[in-house]
Motif scaffolding. Structure first.
Motif, PDB file in Angstrom:
ATOM      1  N   UNK A  22      -5.539 -21.869 -19.029  1.00 36.10           N
ATOM      2  CA  UNK A  22      -6.269 -22.541 -20.110  1.00 36.10           C
ATOM      3  C   UNK A  22      -6.242 -24.034 -19.803  1.00 36.10           C
ATOM      4  N   UNK A  23      -7.419 -24.585 -19.529  1.00 36.49           N
ATOM      5  CA  UNK A  23      -7.563 -26.019 -19.280  1.00 36.49           C
ATOM      6  C   UNK A  23      -8.155 -26.658 -20.525  1.00 36.49           C
ATOM      7  N   UNK A  24      -7.371 -27.526 -21.163  1.00 37.09           N
ATOM      8  CA  UNK A  24      -7.877 -28.244 -22.328  1.00 37.09           C
ATOM      9  C   UNK A  24      -8.693 -29.445 -21.865  1.00 37.09           C
ATOM     10  N   UNK A  70     -15.422 -17.199 -16.780  1.00 38.88           N
ATOM     11  CA  UNK A  70     -15.109 -18.508 -17.349  1.00 38.88           C
ATOM     12  C   UNK A  70     -15.577 -18.496 -18.793  1.00 38.88           C
ATOM     13  N   UNK A  71     -14.658 -18.748 -19.726  1.00 43.79           N
ATOM     14  CA  UNK A  71     -14.998 -18.780 -21.146  1.00 43.79           C
ATOM     15  C   UNK A  71     -14.687 -20.169 -21.676  1.00 43.79           C
ATOM     16  N   UNK A  72     -15.719 -20.849 -22.192  1.00 39.05           N
ATOM     17  CA  UNK A  72     -15.567 -22.192 -22.714  1.00 39.05           C
ATOM     18  C   UNK A  72     -15.639 -22.151 -24.233  1.00 39.05           C
ATOM     19  N   UNK A  73     -14.653 -22.747 -24.885  1.00 39.56           N
ATOM     20  CA  UNK A  73     -14.531 -22.689 -26.338  1.00 39.56           C
ATOM     21  C   UNK A  73     -14.624 -24.096 -26.914  1.00 39.56           C
ATOM     22  N   UNK A 133      -8.883 -14.594 -17.226  1.00 42.06           N
ATOM     23  CA  UNK A 133     -10.056 -15.425 -17.397  1.00 42.06           C
ATOM     24  C   UNK A 133      -9.690 -16.895 -17.171  1.00 42.06           C
ATOM     25  N   UNK A 134     -10.668 -17.668 -16.789  1.00 38.22           N
ATOM     26  CA  UNK A 134     -10.521 -19.125 -16.725  1.00 38.22           C
ATOM     27  C   UNK A 134     -11.054 -19.666 -18.045  1.00 38.22           C
ATOM     28  N   UNK A 135     -10.204 -20.353 -18.789  1.00 34.68           N
ATOM     29  CA  UNK A 135     -10.547 -20.772 -20.149  1.00 34.68           C
ATOM     30  C   UNK A 135     -10.616 -22.296 -20.227  1.00 34.68           C
ATOM     31  N   UNK A 144     -25.180 -15.727 -14.890  1.00 31.77           N
ATOM     32  CA  UNK A 144     -25.094 -14.906 -13.677  1.00 31.77           C
ATOM     33  C   UNK A 144     -23.807 -15.178 -12.900  1.00 31.77           C
ATOM     34  N   UNK A 145     -23.282 -16.393 -13.032  1.00 33.34           N
ATOM     35  CA  UNK A 145     -22.043 -16.766 -12.347  1.00 33.34           C
ATOM     36  C   UNK A 145     -20.801 -16.430 -13.172  1.00 33.34           C
ATOM     37  N   UNK A 146     -21.013 -15.880 -14.369  1.00 34.22           N
ATOM     38  CA  UNK A 146     -19.885 -15.502 -15.217  1.00 34.22           C
ATOM     39  C   UNK A 146     -19.391 -16.617 -16.116  1.00 34.22           C
ATOM     40  N   UNK A 147     -20.195 -17.663 -16.293  1.00 34.07           N
ATOM     41  CA  UNK A 147     -19.800 -18.792 -17.141  1.00 34.07           C
ATOM     42  C   UNK A 147     -20.401 -18.586 -18.525  1.00 34.07           C
ATOM     43  N   UNK A 148     -19.544 -18.444 -19.530  1.00 37.36           N
ATOM     44  CA  UNK A 148     -19.978 -18.202 -20.900  1.00 37.36           C
ATOM     45  C   UNK A 148     -19.428 -19.295 -21.819  1.00 37.36           C
ATOM     46  N   UNK A 149     -20.198 -19.650 -22.824  1.00 35.99           N
ATOM     47  CA  UNK A 149     -19.775 -20.695 -23.762  1.00 35.99           C
ATOM     48  C   UNK A 149     -19.846 -20.166 -25.183  1.00 35.99           C
ATOM     49  N   UNK A 150     -18.838 -20.509 -25.977  1.00 37.84           N
ATOM     50  CA  UNK A 150     -18.820 -20.180 -27.401  1.00 37.84           C
ATOM     51  C   UNK A 150     -18.906 -21.494 -28.161  1.00 37.84           C
ATOM     52  N   UNK A 151     -20.077 -21.761 -28.727  1.00 42.44           N
ATOM     53  CA  UNK A 151     -20.285 -23.005 -29.465  1.00 42.44           C
ATOM     54  C   UNK A 151     -19.630 -22.928 -30.844  1.00 42.44           C
ATOM     55  N   UNK A 152     -19.517 -24.104 -31.476  1.00 43.31           N
ATOM     56  CA  UNK A 152     -18.891 -24.173 -32.795  1.00 43.31           C
ATOM     57  C   UNK A 152     -19.616 -23.328 -33.827  1.00 43.31           C
ATOM     58  N   UNK A 153     -20.951 -23.262 -33.730  1.00 48.33           N
ATOM     59  CA  UNK A 153     -21.701 -22.498 -34.747  1.00 48.33           C
ATOM     60  C   UNK A 153     -21.671 -20.994 -34.490  1.00 48.33           C
ATOM     61  N   UNK A 154     -21.094 -20.573 -33.348  1.00 49.33           N
ATOM     62  CA  UNK A 154     -20.850 -19.170 -32.985  1.00 49.33           C
ATOM     63  C   UNK A 154     -22.105 -18.354 -32.704  1.00 49.33           C
TER      64      UNK A 154
END
Length: 271
Positions: free
Chosen positions: A44-46, A184-187, A214-216, A90-100
């Motif tokens: 988990x990288x902050x 990769x999951x970005x929160x 996962x890379x977070x 396609x590269x497995x990079x996903x983002x979860x925005x504040x509004x969900x």
């Protein structure tokens, strides 16, 4: 303050996602000024910084929502291109925005399969929009995603999202990102406006993401949450790197100081 990346702490694990010398301009505004950033699997990288530091811009560049003006992207040290959200996905990079971006009128299963709904076999002769959905398969996939992240407070994947707590909704959004084959999951501020119990639930899910390799990337202003879940902390200021620390080698006060004033000469010399 120097805009060169300062590194502190032990040698980092081999990065899964790495970006080098990223620049982004919006007209006359130079939002990212040669930013370097990386995150490894099982880490988990902050990503922290004051308002306007470039956190959201970097996150959107990583997710393909913005195209970098300069710089390189690497997945497992192989050069890749990210010019759109489709490229990132396609590269497995996903983002979860504040509004969900959840549909409150749909149940959990429908939200988790949104855009990739399974179709009942035997109806390939029909146009796709007329083919009946395989509700049972949708339920199975949703339950697997929930079980993988151990979201224990959710009683049923048939529960309407509109009736769930903030913590449960955040967990659903994260499960959807993971279910889309994300490595990769970005929160983005995942615990903002949540109560104590809901925050605990989300932090447990973040830890589970790390445990499932996962890379977070974790963006937050909450130092207590950062120091609970992060392995390393990357500080941005005015669109440039300040430092990347191992969590055990820095204090919250040092992080806040770096965010607001940069590094003093003694810290720069130690880096």
């Amino acid at each position: 303050m120097s805009q060169t990346k300062q590194s502190m702490g032990p040698t980092a694990p081999s990065p899964h996602l790495r970006v080098s010398d990223i620049h982004k301009r919006f007209g006359g505004v130079h939002a990212l000024k040669g930013v370097n950033f990386e995150v490894a699997r099982g880490e988990v990288m902050a990503l922290v910084g004051d308002n306007g530091a470039g956190k959201s811009t970097l996150m959107k560049v990583l997710a393909g929502a913005h195209t970098a003006d300069e710089g390189q992207f690497f997945i497992d040290e192989e050069a890749v291109s990210v010019n759109s959200p489709h490229d990132a996905s396609d590269l497995g990079i996903q983002i979860v925005y504040q509004d969900l971006a959840l549909c409150e009128n749909l149940d959990v299963a429908a939200n988790l399969c949104l855009g990739a709904e399974p179709i009942k076999p035997g109806f390939s002769f029909l146009p796709r929009f007329l083919r009946p959905l395989d509700d049972l398969e949708m339920e199975v996939r949703a339950q697997e995603a929930i079980d993988r992240l151990q979201v224990k407070t959710l009683k049923s994947v048939r529960a309407k999202v509109g009736g769930l707590s903030g913590g449960q909704r955040q967990a659903i959004a994260i499960a959807r990102a993971v279910g889309a084959d994300g490595s990769v999951v970005m929160l983005d501020e995942p615990t903002a406006a949540l109560g104590v119990a809901q925050t605990r639930q989300v932090l447990d899910v973040v830890k589970r993401l790390r445990d499932t390799n996962h890379a977070v990337v974790y963006i937050s202003h909450n130092m207590r949450d950062i120091f609970e879940v992060a392995d390393r902390i990357c500080v941005l200021r005015h669109g440039a790197n300040v430092a990347t620390w191992n969590k055990n080698d820095v204090t919250p006060d040092q992080i806040v100081s770096a965010m607001t004033r940069g590094l003093d000469k003694e810290a720069q010399n130690a880096a």
